[in-house]
Design an enzyme around this catalytic site. Structure first.
Site, PDB file in Angstrom:
ATOM      1  N   TRP A 108       0.738  -1.247  -0.085  1.00 52.08           N
ATOM      2  CA  TRP A 108      -0.066   0.038   0.036  1.00 52.08           C
ATOM      3  C   TRP A 108       0.866   1.241  -0.078  1.00 52.08           C
ATOM      4  CZ3 TRP A 108      -4.358  -0.807  -2.105  1.00 52.08           C
ATOM      5  CH2 TRP A 108      -5.268  -1.913  -1.994  1.00 52.08           C
ATOM      6  N   ASP A 178      -1.530   6.596   6.327  1.00 55.04           N
ATOM      7  CA  ASP A 178      -2.679   5.559   5.739  1.00 55.04           C
ATOM      8  C   ASP A 178      -3.138   4.824   6.931  1.00 55.04           C
ATOM      9  OD1 ASP A 178      -4.255   4.006   4.575  1.00 55.04           O
ATOM     10  OD2 ASP A 178      -2.772   3.574   2.934  1.00 55.04           O
ATOM     11  N   LYS A 202     -12.766  -1.673   6.088  1.00 56.95           N
ATOM     12  CA  LYS A 202     -11.870  -2.450   6.794  1.00 56.95           C
ATOM     13  C   LYS A 202     -12.515  -2.456   8.292  1.00 56.95           C
ATOM     14  CE  LYS A 202      -9.172  -2.675   3.203  1.00 56.95           C
ATOM     15  NZ  LYS A 202      -8.012  -1.642   2.550  1.00 56.95           N
TER      16      LYS A 202
HETATM   17  C1  LIG Z   1      -7.485  -1.254   1.247  1.00 57.89           C
HETATM   18  C2  LIG Z   1      -6.529  -0.451   1.598  1.00 57.89           C
HETATM   19  C3  LIG Z   1      -6.322   0.732   0.738  1.00 57.89           C
HETATM   20  C4  LIG Z   1      -6.990   0.991  -0.674  1.00 57.89           C
HETATM   21  O1  LIG Z   1      -8.124   1.493  -0.210  1.00 57.89           O
HETATM   22  P1  LIG Z   1      -9.401   1.734  -1.337  1.00 57.89           P
HETATM   23  O2  LIG Z   1     -10.527   2.179  -0.368  1.00 57.89           O
HETATM   24  O3  LIG Z   1      -9.281   0.502  -1.690  1.00 57.89           O
HETATM   25  O4  LIG Z   1      -8.982   2.714  -2.332  1.00 57.89           O
HETATM   26  C5  LIG Z   1      -5.269   1.714   1.108  1.00 57.89           C
HETATM   27  N1  LIG Z   1      -4.335   1.436   2.013  1.00 57.89           N
HETATM   28  C6  LIG Z   1      -4.499   0.509   2.868  1.00 57.89           C
HETATM   29  C7  LIG Z   1      -3.485   0.364   3.909  1.00 57.89           C
HETATM   30  C8  LIG Z   1      -5.547  -0.350   2.712  1.00 57.89           C
HETATM   31  O5  LIG Z   1      -5.670  -1.616   3.714  1.00 57.89           O
END
Ligand SMILES: *Cc1c(COP(=O)(O)O)cnc(C)c1O
Length: 365
Positions: A108, A178, A202
């Site tokens: 990511w 993030d 998530k």
């Molecule tokens: C799932 C995830 C993303 C991507 O998220 P989207 O909402 O699908 O764009 C980015 N960073 C992390 C750490 C993730 O787990």
């Protein structure tokens, strides 16, 4: 495989939701707040939805202890959308032209780094690619630049199962985090980062809404090319309703926040998350069939990755766990092996059932 009951769902995202949340949504589906319509069918500018929206923001503020100096935005486009929005909104703050630093500790943060290159200089300050993203590079090896607008990191790498135990020390530079896959899972000091962002799918609710928590003085510096929907200051000025917001996702996130408040908030859920993760890692560590490959101090509490030392058993493992109602344990294709995502809504019973199954499978193997 079909089921006539709810499973233990270890999917990484979209992920399992609390049963109470789903039941409440179902109960209100045909008639929300006596309006004779579902929440999906009413105006986002009506007084009922606006009141709900204010409450959703307030509950998140309470849960994460977000000070007034930070704005909460509820946007669309996911974490990936923010990978573009962040450089467009922040890179102009750099003193010698658009630039940012990246700590790459998994798939990511690598995506964030690559996306940012479109908008300016993306500087790779540290990377654990050579260690197969099983660790976080030692702090002493990070090469932070003097002229970067900010440092980007991924607090929890969902695919590798690598998590920063604390907000990293970057010598007082502006940090962007993030937190897509560990938001609300542990206590954090909001003031340590300028921007925190992540999608809801998530650890909060269904997909469709992206939460961006941004320090107010960081808004209003965006590049001219920034799409209006991702210009934080424009969204802030319109309560994140520059265009039609994802109303159902926001409503569901709100139910998720109420649920978490009822559990005792972030402090209480963090304790339970630790208990769940410890149970699983302790089991893996004493096993002769399974192994986790992440440096111990950086193991994720949310996404527990593991491998069967005899890979020939992978297909059997997946088939039998699935049949037992322990679902979605296949690891991401970028990492291989297995992964159990044990977010806030995964009960301790789910992890206990998984460990029991794995113990039994090992015995039979
Ligand atoms: C799932 C995830 C993303 C991507 O998220 P989207 O909402 O699908 O764009 C980015 N960073 C992390 C750490 C993730 O787990």
């Amino acid at each position: 495989m079909t089921f006539d009951r709810r499973i233990f769902n270890f999917a990484a995202g979209p992920a399992t939701l609390p049963e109470e949340v789903l039941k409440q949504a179902a109960a209100e589906m045909l008639n929300w707040q006596g309006l004779g319509a579902s929440v999906m069918e009413v105006s986002h500018r009506g007084k009922e939805f606006m009141a709900l929206y204010e409450e959703v923001l307030q509950d998140l503020r309470t849960l994460m202890e977000i000070p007034d100096s930070y704005e909460i935005l509820m946007l669309q486009g996911g974490g990936l959308g923010q990978n573009a929005a962040i450089p467009m909104n922040l890179m102009p703050l750099a003193k010698n032209g658009p630039k940012a630093d990246f700590l790459v500790t998994g798939v990511w943060s690598e995506k964030s780094y690559k996306e940012a290159e479109k908008y300016g200089v993306a500087h790779l300050a540290a990377s654990s690619a050579a260690e197969k993203f099983n660790t976080i590079p030692a702090r002493s090896t990070w090469q932070l630049s003097d002229d970067a607008a900010y440092v980007h990191y991924c607090a929890n790498e969902t695919i590798g199962g690598v998590e920063f135990p604390d907000v990293p020390d970057v010598n007082g530079k502006l940090l962007v985090a993030d937190i897509s896959s560990n938001i609300l899972s542990r206590e954090i000091d909001i003031t340590k980062c300028g921007v925190w962002f992540g999608g809801a799918q998530k650890n909060i609710g269904p997909s469709g809404v992206t939460i961006v928590i941004v320090r107010k003085d960081l808004m209003g510096h965006s590049m001219k090319i920034t799409p209006s929907i991702w210009d934080w200051s424009k969204q802030a000025a319109t309560d994140s309703m520059l265009n039609t917001p994802p109303t159902f996702s926001i409503y569901m996130a709100g139910l998720g926040f109420k649920w978490l408040l009822k559990q005792g908030g972030v402090k209480a859920i963090e304790k339970r998350n630790l208990e769940k993760a410890d149970l699983l890692y302790n089991f893996l560590d004493q096993s002769s069939l399974y192994e986790n490959r992440v440096t111990k101090e950086y193991r994720s509490r949310m996404n527990v990755t593991f491998f069967l030392k005899n890979e020939n058993l992978n297909a059997q493992f997946l088939e039998q766990s699935n049949a037992a109602g322990l679902v979605a344990l296949r690891g991401h294709k970028a990492a291989g092996g297995m992964r159990a995502s044990i977010y806030n809504a995964m009960p301790l019973e789910g992890v206990k059932a998984l460990v029991e199954f794995m113990r039994d499978f090992e015995r039979r193997a």
